[in-house]
Enzyme design. Structure first.
Site, PDB file in Angstrom:
ATOM      1  N   SER A   9     -12.940  -0.293  -2.971  1.00 47.33           N
ATOM      2  CA  SER A   9     -12.117   0.848  -3.388  1.00 47.33           C
ATOM      3  C   SER A   9     -11.299   0.432  -4.609  1.00 47.33           C
ATOM      4  CB  SER A   9     -11.209   1.288  -2.238  1.00 47.33           C
ATOM      5  OG  SER A   9     -10.559   0.173  -1.664  1.00 47.33           O
ATOM      6  N   GLU A  11      -7.783   1.179  -6.959  1.00 42.81           N
ATOM      7  CA  GLU A  11      -6.450   1.796  -6.999  1.00 42.81           C
ATOM      8  C   GLU A  11      -6.074   2.190  -8.431  1.00 42.81           C
ATOM      9  OE1 GLU A  11      -3.359   0.130  -4.470  1.00 42.81           O
ATOM     10  OE2 GLU A  11      -2.023   0.123  -6.207  1.00 42.81           O
ATOM     11  N   ASP A 103       9.772   0.863  -1.669  1.00 34.69           N
ATOM     12  CA  ASP A 103      11.002   0.110  -1.925  1.00 34.69           C
ATOM     13  C   ASP A 103      12.089   1.057  -2.374  1.00 34.69           C
ATOM     14  OD1 ASP A 103      10.217  -2.588  -1.370  1.00 34.69           O
ATOM     15  OD2 ASP A 103       8.885  -2.414  -3.099  1.00 34.69           O
ATOM     16  N   PHE A 213       5.191  -9.311 -11.656  1.00 35.72           N
ATOM     17  CA  PHE A 213       4.741  -8.687 -10.405  1.00 35.72           C
ATOM     18  C   PHE A 213       4.803  -9.686  -9.252  1.00 35.72           C
ATOM     19  CE2 PHE A 213       1.535  -5.265 -12.114  1.00 35.72           C
ATOM     20  CZ  PHE A 213       2.587  -4.607 -12.714  1.00 35.72           C
ATOM     21  N   HIS A 263     -10.227  -4.150  -2.194  1.00 32.26           N
ATOM     22  CA  HIS A 263      -9.515  -3.049  -2.851  1.00 32.26           C
ATOM     23  C   HIS A 263      -9.024  -3.623  -4.175  1.00 32.26           C
ATOM     24  CE1 HIS A 263      -6.955   0.595  -2.932  1.00 32.26           C
ATOM     25  NE2 HIS A 263      -5.966  -0.178  -3.347  1.00 32.26           N
TER      26      HIS A 263
END
Ligand code: FAD
Length: 286
Positions: A9, A11, A103, A213, A263
């Site tokens: 998949s 994103e 968050d 990140f 993913h």
């Protein structure tokens, strides 16, 4: 290798600029050429709103004919708002939701209000109670521990609560240490957790962005990778090639070790994920 064929998949995030909006259909079409099982579309990260996620989901399905799953976060939201959003997604034919806490955005006077649901397991329970089997529910998993967890056991208990609440599958935070993923699978097996735990993989394309990140989400960048990326940061083609080699090895390790799927966090770029796809020798339908 897993006994059943692994699923893949991709994103995406709702574009934040007019140029991004204009480019996304082409990016989705390029990615759709390899026939992923579904696309998912983030919500809230980087300031996107509900309409941005909804519109992107609808546009991706229209453009590609492939299923798209919205991410849904509960932080700062009420039961009523989540309920109306779920109804809207159901009416649009959505069959899968990535259910998350999210968050809290920092505000000038502190952090935003937590909302009616404190943790993702409460959101999963709510969707199950109100919509039964309408949606396939994916939740987040953290092989290297969520950065706010007290300790790995407490974090695994939180994961188990999401499974007990009715999650159908999990997607991990991205990682570059395959052993962390295998350790997590082992802990699931010992705890009799049998839902698929899909490996979340982020291509490496930018040294500064990856450092930022990873500091925020707690992903470990192995020392040799960090040092090489630092050195290559001003030589983009070399950095992309090195990143491709590193991430290909991680993907090969997890697929050979029985991962039920990957993913890919595409960051709205087709090339890095498609180069990985090719490197891994995955099928390209004609
Ligand atoms: P939870 O599972 O609720 O866990 C959050 C923290 O609380 C963990 O530290 C956990 O150990 C702890 N905890 C859980 N239950 C309890 C309890 N009862 N008591 C005490 N502590 C507890 N963010 C976005 O904003 N938008 C997105 O679209 C998005 N997509 C994502 C997709 C994936 C696949 C992943 C892995 C993450 C994504 N995120 C997204 C980031 C995610 O929202 C953050 O990591 C968030 O901090 C945690 O969400 P969660 O659903 O894992 O929360």
């Amino acid at each position: 290798m897993s006994a059943v064929a692994p699923q893949f998949s991709f994103e995406l995030f709702p574009p934040r600029t007019p140029e991004g909006v204009a480019k996304l259909p082409n990016i989705a079409a390029q990615l759709a050429a390899v026939q992923p099982k579904y696309f998912s579309v983030t919500y809230g990260a980087g300031g996107s709103d509900q309409d941005g996620t909804y519109d992107t989901v609808v546009k991706v399905v229209e453009k590609t004919g492939i299923e798209a799953a919205p991410h849904l976060t509960c932080v700062g939201s009420s039961r009523a708002k989540i309920a109306s959003l779920l109804d809207r997604y159901k009416a649009a034919g959505v069959k899968r939701i990535v259910a998350l806490r999210g968050d809290l955005p920092a505000t000038a006077i502190g952090t935003g209000a937590p909302g009616d649901f404190r943790y993702a397991n409460e959101l999963v329970s709510f969707v199950q109670e109100t919509h039964g089997d309408t949606f396939q529910l994916e939740v987040a998993a953290y092989p290297e521990m969520h950065p706010q967890a007290l300790n790995p056991t407490a974090d695994f208990d939180a994961f188990r609560r999401k499974v007990d609440a009715g999650a159908h599958a999990a997607i991990t935070q991205y990682f570059y240490v395959a052993d962390a993923y295998f350790d997590f699978l082992e802990r699931c097996a010992k705890a009799n957790i049998t839902i698929p735990v899909i490996a979340g993989i982020m291509p490496i394309t930018n040294h500064a962005q990856l450092s930022r990140f990873s500091a925020a989400c707690g992903a470990d960048i192995p020392r040799y990778v960090r040092l090489r990326l630092e050195q290559l940061q001003d030589d983009k083609p070399a950095l992309l090639d090195f990143g491709l080699d590193v991430v290909t090895r991680v993907c090969e390790a997890v697929l050979n070790g029985g991962a039920p799927g990957i993913h890919f966090y595409t960051l709205n770029q087709a090339d890095p994920t498609l180069r990985l796809w090719k490197n891994l020798g995955l099928p390209v339908p004609h």
